[in-house]
Design a protein around this motif. Sequence first.
Motif, PDB file in Angstrom:
ATOM      1  N   TYR A 196      63.689  -0.782   8.884  1.00  0.00           N
ATOM      2  CA  TYR A 196      62.463  -0.854   8.967  1.00  0.00           C
ATOM      3  C   TYR A 196      62.275   1.220   9.490  1.00  0.00           C
ATOM      4  N   PHE A 197      62.690   2.078   8.756  1.00  0.00           N
ATOM      5  CA  PHE A 197      62.315   2.949   8.715  1.00  0.00           C
ATOM      6  C   PHE A 197      60.705   3.209   8.532  1.00  0.00           C
ATOM      7  N   LYS A 198      60.201   3.366   6.993  1.00  0.00           N
ATOM      8  CA  LYS A 198      58.956   2.852   6.458  1.00  0.00           C
ATOM      9  C   LYS A 198      58.575   2.335   7.634  1.00  0.00           C
ATOM     10  N   ASN A 199      59.253   1.134   7.608  1.00  0.00           N
ATOM     11  CA  ASN A 199      57.508   0.096   8.624  1.00  0.00           C
ATOM     12  C   ASN A 199      56.982   1.036   9.668  1.00  0.00           C
ATOM     13  N   ARG A 200      58.269   1.403  10.352  1.00  0.00           N
ATOM     14  CA  ARG A 200      58.098   2.374  11.843  1.00  0.00           C
ATOM     15  C   ARG A 200      57.462   3.157  12.164  1.00  0.00           C
ATOM     16  N   SER A 201      57.639   3.875  10.707  1.00  0.00           N
ATOM     17  CA  SER A 201      56.560   5.187  10.736  1.00  0.00           C
ATOM     18  C   SER A 201      54.840   4.757  10.198  1.00  0.00           C
ATOM     19  N   ILE A 202      54.436   3.368   9.234  1.00  0.00           N
ATOM     20  CA  ILE A 202      53.780   3.181   9.450  1.00  0.00           C
ATOM     21  C   ILE A 202      52.604   1.993  10.609  1.00  0.00           C
ATOM     22  N   TYR A 203      53.414   1.687  11.144  1.00  0.00           N
ATOM     23  CA  TYR A 203      53.345   1.237  12.449  1.00  0.00           C
ATOM     24  C   TYR A 203      52.491   2.110  13.163  1.00  0.00           C
ATOM     25  N   TYR A 204      52.732   3.328  13.859  1.00  0.00           N
ATOM     26  CA  TYR A 204      53.292   3.840  14.582  1.00  0.00           C
ATOM     27  C   TYR A 204      51.499   4.097  14.224  1.00  0.00           C
ATOM     28  N   VAL A 205      51.744   4.873  13.465  1.00  0.00           N
ATOM     29  CA  VAL A 205      50.002   5.734  12.626  1.00  0.00           C
ATOM     30  C   VAL A 205      48.891   4.372  13.105  1.00  0.00           C
ATOM     31  N   SER A 206      49.253   3.273  12.719  1.00  0.00           N
ATOM     32  CA  SER A 206      48.358   1.864  13.103  1.00  0.00           C
ATOM     33  C   SER A 206      48.212   1.823  14.353  1.00  0.00           C
ATOM     34  N   GLU A 207      48.851   2.358  15.355  1.00  0.00           N
ATOM     35  CA  GLU A 207      48.444   2.117  16.549  1.00  0.00           C
ATOM     36  C   GLU A 207      47.956   3.270  16.846  1.00  0.00           C
ATOM     37  N   ALA A 208      47.921   4.239  16.305  1.00  0.00           N
ATOM     38  CA  ALA A 208      47.212   4.794  16.714  1.00  0.00           C
ATOM     39  C   ALA A 208      45.662   4.313  16.085  1.00  0.00           C
ATOM     40  N   ILE A 209      45.704   4.329  15.359  1.00  0.00           N
ATOM     41  CA  ILE A 209      43.963   4.125  14.294  1.00  0.00           C
ATOM     42  C   ILE A 209      43.480   3.102  15.234  1.00  0.00           C
ATOM     43  N   ALA A 210      44.401   1.534  15.930  1.00  0.00           N
ATOM     44  CA  ALA A 210      43.935   0.415  16.148  1.00  0.00           C
ATOM     45  C   ALA A 210      43.459   1.074  18.044  1.00  0.00           C
ATOM     46  N   ARG A 211      44.020   1.588  18.508  1.00  0.00           N
ATOM     47  CA  ARG A 211      43.627   1.894  19.734  1.00  0.00           C
ATOM     48  C   ARG A 211      42.196   3.621  19.811  1.00  0.00           C
ATOM     49  N   GLN A 212      41.724   3.412  18.635  1.00  0.00           N
ATOM     50  CA  GLN A 212      40.296   3.993  18.326  1.00  0.00           C
ATOM     51  C   GLN A 212      39.374   2.639  18.638  1.00  0.00           C
ATOM     52  N   ASP A 215      38.846   8.001  13.042  1.00  0.00           N
ATOM     53  CA  ASP A 215      39.314   9.347  12.672  1.00  0.00           C
ATOM     54  C   ASP A 215      40.452   9.492  12.709  1.00  0.00           C
ATOM     55  N   ALA A 216      40.760  10.382  11.510  1.00  0.00           N
ATOM     56  CA  ALA A 216      41.560  10.332  10.744  1.00  0.00           C
ATOM     57  C   ALA A 216      43.204  10.383  11.356  1.00  0.00           C
ATOM     58  N   VAL A 217      44.449   9.839  11.441  1.00  0.00           N
ATOM     59  CA  VAL A 217      45.282  10.144  12.474  1.00  0.00           C
ATOM     60  C   VAL A 217      46.607  10.478  10.476  1.00  0.00           C
ATOM     61  N   TYR A 218      47.837  11.891  10.845  1.00  0.00           N
ATOM     62  CA  TYR A 218      47.934  12.295  10.715  1.00  0.00           C
ATOM     63  C   TYR A 218      49.789  12.398  11.508  1.00  0.00           C
ATOM     64  N   LEU A 219      50.677  11.838  10.638  1.00  0.00           N
ATOM     65  CA  LEU A 219      52.186  11.716  10.593  1.00  0.00           C
ATOM     66  C   LEU A 219      53.012  13.449  10.321  1.00  0.00           C
ATOM     67  N   VAL A 220      52.803  14.011  10.815  1.00  0.00           N
ATOM     68  CA  VAL A 220      53.704  14.703  10.886  1.00  0.00           C
ATOM     69  C   VAL A 220      54.811  15.111  11.799  1.00  0.00           C
ATOM     70  N   THR A 275      42.580  17.868  15.985  1.00  0.00           N
ATOM     71  CA  THR A 275      41.636  18.896  15.935  1.00  0.00           C
ATOM     72  C   THR A 275      40.425  18.923  16.148  1.00  0.00           C
ATOM     73  N   GLU A 276      39.172  20.271  15.693  1.00  0.00           N
ATOM     74  CA  GLU A 276      38.412  20.166  16.160  1.00  0.00           C
ATOM     75  C   GLU A 276      37.461  19.637  15.736  1.00  0.00           C
ATOM     76  N   ARG A 277      38.138  18.754  14.584  1.00  0.00           N
ATOM     77  CA  ARG A 277      37.037  18.148  13.402  1.00  0.00           C
ATOM     78  C   ARG A 277      37.196  16.577  13.832  1.00  0.00           C
ATOM     79  N   GLY A 278      38.284  16.362  15.144  1.00  0.00           N
ATOM     80  CA  GLY A 278      38.415  14.883  14.939  1.00  0.00           C
ATOM     81  C   GLY A 278      39.643  14.525  14.377  1.00  0.00           C
ATOM     82  N   HIS A 279      40.238  14.709  14.184  1.00  0.00           N
ATOM     83  CA  HIS A 279      41.099  14.616  13.401  1.00  0.00           C
ATOM     84  C   HIS A 279      42.646  14.334  14.143  1.00  0.00           C
ATOM     85  N   ASN A 280      43.120  12.816  14.722  1.00  0.00           N
ATOM     86  CA  ASN A 280      45.185  12.788  15.691  1.00  0.00           C
ATOM     87  C   ASN A 280      45.527  13.101  14.577  1.00  0.00           C
TER      88      ASN A 280
END
Length: 340
Positions: A85-101, A113-118, A68-73
């Motif tokens: 391990y569906f829940k763990n997979r979702s947490i891992y995906y979000v964590s990957e997006a954060i760690a790559r910053q 920056d914030a990371v939102y998973l929809v 977004t224009e505010r820098g949210h991923n």
Amino acid sequence: MAKFINPFTDIGFKRIFGQEISKPLIIDFLNSLMEGEEHIEDITFLDKEQPALYEDDRSLIYDIYCRTERGHNIIVEMQNKSQPYFKNRSIYYVSEAIARQGERGSSWQYAIDAVYLVAFLNFSPIDFDKKFRTDVTLTDKETHKMFSDKVRMTFMQLPLFDKEADNCDNDFDKWIYVLKNMETLTRLPWAAKSSVFQRLEQIADVASLTKRERMKYDEGLRKYRDTLSVLEGAKQDGLAEGRALGHAMGHAEGLAEGRAEGRAEGRAEGRAEGRQEGLAEGRQEGRQEGRQEGLAEGRAEGANSEKQDTVNRLLAAGTSIDVIAIATGLSKEEVEKLIK
């Protein structure tokens, strides 16, 4: 033949939400999702894909990465199959997006920056509550205040959305209704009054696909249907195994319950029969004892009667008490009692 593309395919999902021409659509959807919390003016599509944990992830999970224009991923993804391990997979995906910053060097101060998973879920995970929408944030357990706004995950279990078009009273409900039913619709509701749904109707129309796009879409649709067929087969196999196991377990439980009930009934019947037999035996013994006692009493009474007659005759003959006692073998006191 369907009029609109299937949004549960890779091509269909990314055509609706993942191209520049459809940018107003994803912005409108995200604003309806976060209404009252945030408002997005613009997004930039990022050429990134989340790492696949399984070999078939790319054919089962489609994602769009934008900022977004505010820098949210924001990662918007469509998932067609539950995974271990569906829940763990979702947490891992979000964590990957954060760690790559992260950046090298001491000058970087964890300015993430914030990371939102929809996530659209075309199934209901076993370990999720049975409700359509689940929003996960980082909050204080005691006060429930926001601890950090850097992570947010929203899950939408599409099978649990049961509203009809007439019951959709906000834009978010309208979006979910259209996405869930798009392939079966001949026209999109609300397109006549909404520029967003009017554009969606144009973009999602199968007739608007080029020949090359149509070939790719048909291939994606075939893979999607093959996936559903495999999943349904596995489900039926699981149901059959579950029924067989349930039958065996039910048989064993029934035997155990039957034995327990049999023991209880046996004890009750045994007690009842024992009481009846005891009563019968008791009555028989009582009769026998009564006869014996009656005989004894009768004999005693007979003997007393004979002695009484003897005493009376001796008295009538003028015999003295002392002589009567000697003649009857009674004591003087017993003779006197009989005279009285």
